[in-house]
Design an enzyme around this catalytic site. Structure first.
Site, PDB file in Angstrom:
ATOM      1  N   HIS A 164       4.585  40.548 -48.649  1.00  0.00           N
ATOM      2  CA  HIS A 164       4.388  39.269 -49.332  1.00  0.00           C
ATOM      3  C   HIS A 164       4.284  39.464 -50.844  1.00  0.00           C
ATOM      4  O   HIS A 164       4.996  38.815 -51.623  1.00  0.00           O
ATOM      5  CB  HIS A 164       3.122  38.611 -48.787  1.00  0.00           C
ATOM      6  CG  HIS A 164       2.773  37.299 -49.412  1.00  0.00           C
ATOM      7  ND1 HIS A 164       3.026  36.094 -48.801  1.00  0.00           N
ATOM      8  CD2 HIS A 164       2.159  36.989 -50.587  1.00  0.00           C
ATOM      9  CE1 HIS A 164       2.615  35.105 -49.582  1.00  0.00           C
ATOM     10  NE2 HIS A 164       2.075  35.628 -50.668  1.00  0.00           N
ATOM     11  N   GLU A 165       3.411  40.368 -51.256  1.00  0.00           N
ATOM     12  CA  GLU A 165       3.204  40.572 -52.691  1.00  0.00           C
ATOM     13  C   GLU A 165       4.440  41.193 -53.350  1.00  0.00           C
ATOM     14  O   GLU A 165       4.733  40.920 -54.519  1.00  0.00           O
ATOM     15  CB  GLU A 165       1.964  41.435 -52.937  1.00  0.00           C
ATOM     16  CG  GLU A 165       0.664  40.832 -52.419  1.00  0.00           C
ATOM     17  CD  GLU A 165       0.367  39.438 -52.955  1.00  0.00           C
ATOM     18  OE1 GLU A 165       0.862  39.106 -54.053  1.00  0.00           O
ATOM     19  OE2 GLU A 165      -0.350  38.688 -52.271  1.00  0.00           O
ATOM     20  N   HIS A 191       6.732  38.461 -54.462  1.00  0.00           N
ATOM     21  CA  HIS A 191       6.373  37.970 -55.804  1.00  0.00           C
ATOM     22  C   HIS A 191       6.869  38.945 -56.875  1.00  0.00           C
ATOM     23  O   HIS A 191       7.442  38.549 -57.894  1.00  0.00           O
ATOM     24  CB  HIS A 191       4.855  37.850 -55.933  1.00  0.00           C
ATOM     25  CG  HIS A 191       4.239  36.733 -55.160  1.00  0.00           C
ATOM     26  ND1 HIS A 191       4.710  35.441 -55.201  1.00  0.00           N
ATOM     27  CD2 HIS A 191       3.146  36.711 -54.335  1.00  0.00           C
ATOM     28  CE1 HIS A 191       3.948  34.677 -54.431  1.00  0.00           C
ATOM     29  NE2 HIS A 191       3.000  35.423 -53.906  1.00  0.00           N
ATOM     30  N   HIS A 193      10.606  38.986 -57.384  1.00  0.00           N
ATOM     31  CA  HIS A 193      10.970  37.732 -58.048  1.00  0.00           C
ATOM     32  C   HIS A 193      10.726  37.869 -59.555  1.00  0.00           C
ATOM     33  O   HIS A 193      11.602  37.546 -60.380  1.00  0.00           O
ATOM     34  CB  HIS A 193      10.124  36.599 -57.460  1.00  0.00           C
ATOM     35  CG  HIS A 193      10.580  35.230 -57.823  1.00  0.00           C
ATOM     36  ND1 HIS A 193       9.883  34.097 -57.432  1.00  0.00           N
ATOM     37  CD2 HIS A 193      11.640  34.769 -58.539  1.00  0.00           C
ATOM     38  CE1 HIS A 193      10.514  33.022 -57.886  1.00  0.00           C
ATOM     39  NE2 HIS A 193      11.582  33.402 -58.562  1.00  0.00           N
TER      40      HIS A 193
END
Length: 603
Positions: A388-389, A392, A395
């Site tokens: 998940h991290e 980020h 991105h």
């Protein structure tokens, strides 16, 4: 008692590297001095922007340089404070960074009112015909769209100055939660005591030992309940600040003040809430299946993350390999960048240690690596958090290397798509790679834990957030008792008759989110994010030609260079419609179907 590791005992390779930003504390201090000098220089542009494109370009270039410096200074300070909230020097560094942010915001506040005074048509004409301003065309479009809510230079300066004192409510709540709460040890069924910290609570409430889960869940909640009146005053202050800012900027509500400046229609929020409320029975079904799988007469809240199969042990190095394999459909470049960050550049602060703040997050700024703080616990849930991290972080990586500084802030609405997208791809890889029944159940548990947070807890908190802001807007009181009753009612609705609800402890859930509820209407974006993520992941998982390239080029590299819904539409999903939310509930329902089949196969 099982003790928590001291930070000094953790090898450097498992710690993030703040010195990749500044080589020393002295260099950080020098950067603050340099930035203060740049802030003073910015004052020379006051009253001059009407002189034309050349002056505007110089001012915006200086503004970007200031914001780049402030970002790097803040990230450096955060990297020390987040991993040891008891470190007073790190706390002081963080306070200095917050103060610098406020000074920069106040010093640059005259810019937007002066630009708007020139006139939108003139700004766009200059951007079209003057090469130096071409980059700022979309910035001008956004500014013109917000014109009714940009105040005079004096008011904008004042609103910039209040950022520092307004940060106090969240900061106090955070200090209480991360540095000063004292949790009782949680004993397991054998009488062995386990230390509770913000970094270990997730491992304890997912432990196979039900006695340990119960004691850990209750002890964690009770520590927050002991200071709930103080925390409630902090949250009430945060809500009232949001209302104040909304009124100062002439928005009709705090909700509008949160969504409209980010160009998110209010219907997106209301569609999410309405769709969630229609699908609450899907959650009731999941609780029934989970109770049957656990073989218990009653399902309690501390059972909602209990393992249904033998927990998968996933060491950190194994997680890196599985995540890299799972993200392979995005191409070799994506995986190489990610692997280098994980194994060479020390992007991640990996393991729990005493004093480390709660949760996990990705941070960074233009000119830095994208960094990740988490508390890895050698399980599939930690693998999921890391994926998940990394969503980020990747991105941010692509955005910051593609877009000018002014477009590197892509906003929370887009951020949560990228993070959940990674989880969807890695999960699909694990389903295909680990076929045995135990592993399949473990993967479904990870998926449902993720949905529980983003498609159950977060929409529930969003409903809570809307109600308490509406109370503040009507001048009604906000107290711990009011928060607790409201929170308990909302969660009781979500759990239905399938889960035994301890109202006092469940009602205190709001206090256990020391940052999320202070970011005005932040939490709904987790749910829209997971919906957008599954919509964008589906064609890539299906092997659709060009889907991976479209995701990288139209989404990851776009940053904030277009309006968020436009970016998502170009990438392949329309979050202005309830349809992606509906489809994601269908994905969740398919996991419940699979779980029910696997559970029955064992009977």
């Amino acid at each position: 008692m099982q003790k928590i590791t001291e930070r000094s005992a953790i090898p450097d390779r498992y710690k993030w590297d703040p010195y990749s930003i500044f080589p020393s504390q002295a260099a950080w201090e020098a950067a603050i001095d340099e930035t203060d000098a740049m802030i003073a220089t910015a004052a020379q542009f006051r009253g001059r922007l009407r002189e034309g494109p050349h002056v505007i370009n110089e001012f915006l270039g200086l503004s970007e340089a200031i914001l780049r410096n402030v970002g790097q200074i803040t990230v450096f300070a955060t990297m020390f404070y987040a991993v040891d909230t008891n470190d007073r020097e790190a706390s002081a560094m963080r306070d200095r960074a917050i103060g610098l942010q406020a000074r920069a915001s106040a010093a640059l506040a005259f810019g937007e009112p002066e630009l708007l005074a020139i006139g939108g048509e003139q700004l766009l004409a200059w951007a079209e015909h003057d090469e130096s301003l071409a980059t700022y065309t979309h910035y001008f479009e956004r500014l013109i769209a917000r014109a009714a809510h940009v105040r005079s230079a004096e008011i904008e300066e004042l609103l910039g100055q209040v950022r520092d004192p307004f940060a106090a409510a969240s900061a106090i709540h955070g200090v209480l939660a991360n540095a000063e709460l004292r949790f009782p040890p949680a004993c397991d069924s054998q009488g062995v005591a386990h230390e509770i910290t913000q970094g270990t609570i997730n491992a304890l409430i997912t432990h196979p030992d039900r006695t340990l889960r119960k004691n850990a869940w209750e002890g964690y909640a009770d520590a927050h309940i002991a200071v709930e009146n103080t925390m409630a005053q902090c949250l009430a202050a945060g809500v009232k600040q949001n209302v104040f800012i909304a009124r100062a900027r002439r928005y009709a509500s705090a909700l509008e003040a949160a969504l409209k400046p980010n160009f998110i229609p209010l219907e997106v929020f209301h569609n999410l809430i309405a769709t969630f409320e229609r699908h609450v029975p899907v959650w009731h079904r999941y609780w029934r299946v989970r109770r049957a799988a656990l073989g218990v007469d009653e399902l309690h809240v501390y059972d909602t993350k209990a393992p249904l199969a033998t927990p998968l042990v996933v060491p950190y190095e194994q997680a890196i390999e599985w995540i890299c394999e799972g993200m392979a459909p995005l191409g070799a470049e994506y995986v190489q960048i990610m692997r280098r960050g994980l194994q060479e550049q020390r992007w991640v602060d990996v393991y729990p240690n005493r004093g480390k703040r709660a949760g996990a997050f990705s941070t960074g700024a233009p000119g830095t690596h994208p960094f990740i703080m988490m508390s890895y616990n050698d399980d599939i849930f930690s693998l999921s958090t890391l994926a998940h991290e990394l969503g980020h972080s990747m991105h941010s990586y692509y955005t910051r290397r593609t877009q000018p500084v002014i477009y590197t802030n892509y906003g929370l609405f887009l951020a949560e798509v990228a993070s959940n997208f990674n989880q969807a791809l890695v999960r699909d890889y694990l389903f295909k790679t680990l076929p045995d029944r135990n592993a399949q159940i473990a993967i479904i548990e990870e998926a449902m834990a993720n949905f529980h947070r983003y498609f159950f807890v977060m929409p529930t908190l969003a409903r809570f957030e809307l109600i308490i802001h509406q109370r503040a807007e009507r001048g009604q009181p906000l107290t711990a008792a009011i928060f607790n009753e409201l929170m308990a009612d909302l969660f009781a609705e979500g759990y239905g008759s399938e889960v035994v609800v301890d109202r006092a402890r469940v009602g205190n859930t709001w206090a256990q989110f020391s940052t999320h509820l202070y970011a005005n209407f932040y939490v709904y974006q987790y749910a829209t994010g997971i919906a957008g993520a599954h919509a964008l992941a589906a064609p890539i998982i299906a092997g659709e030609a060009g889907a991976a390239e479209r995701y990288i080029n139209e989404f990851l590299k776009a940053g904030g260079s277009r309006f968020p819904l436009e970016i998502l539409r170009r990438a392949g999903v329309d979050l202005a419609s309830p349809e992606p939310i509906e489809r994601t509930f269908a994905v969740m329902a398919s996991y419940i179907d699979r779980l029910e089949t696997l559970v029955k196969a064992e009977e």
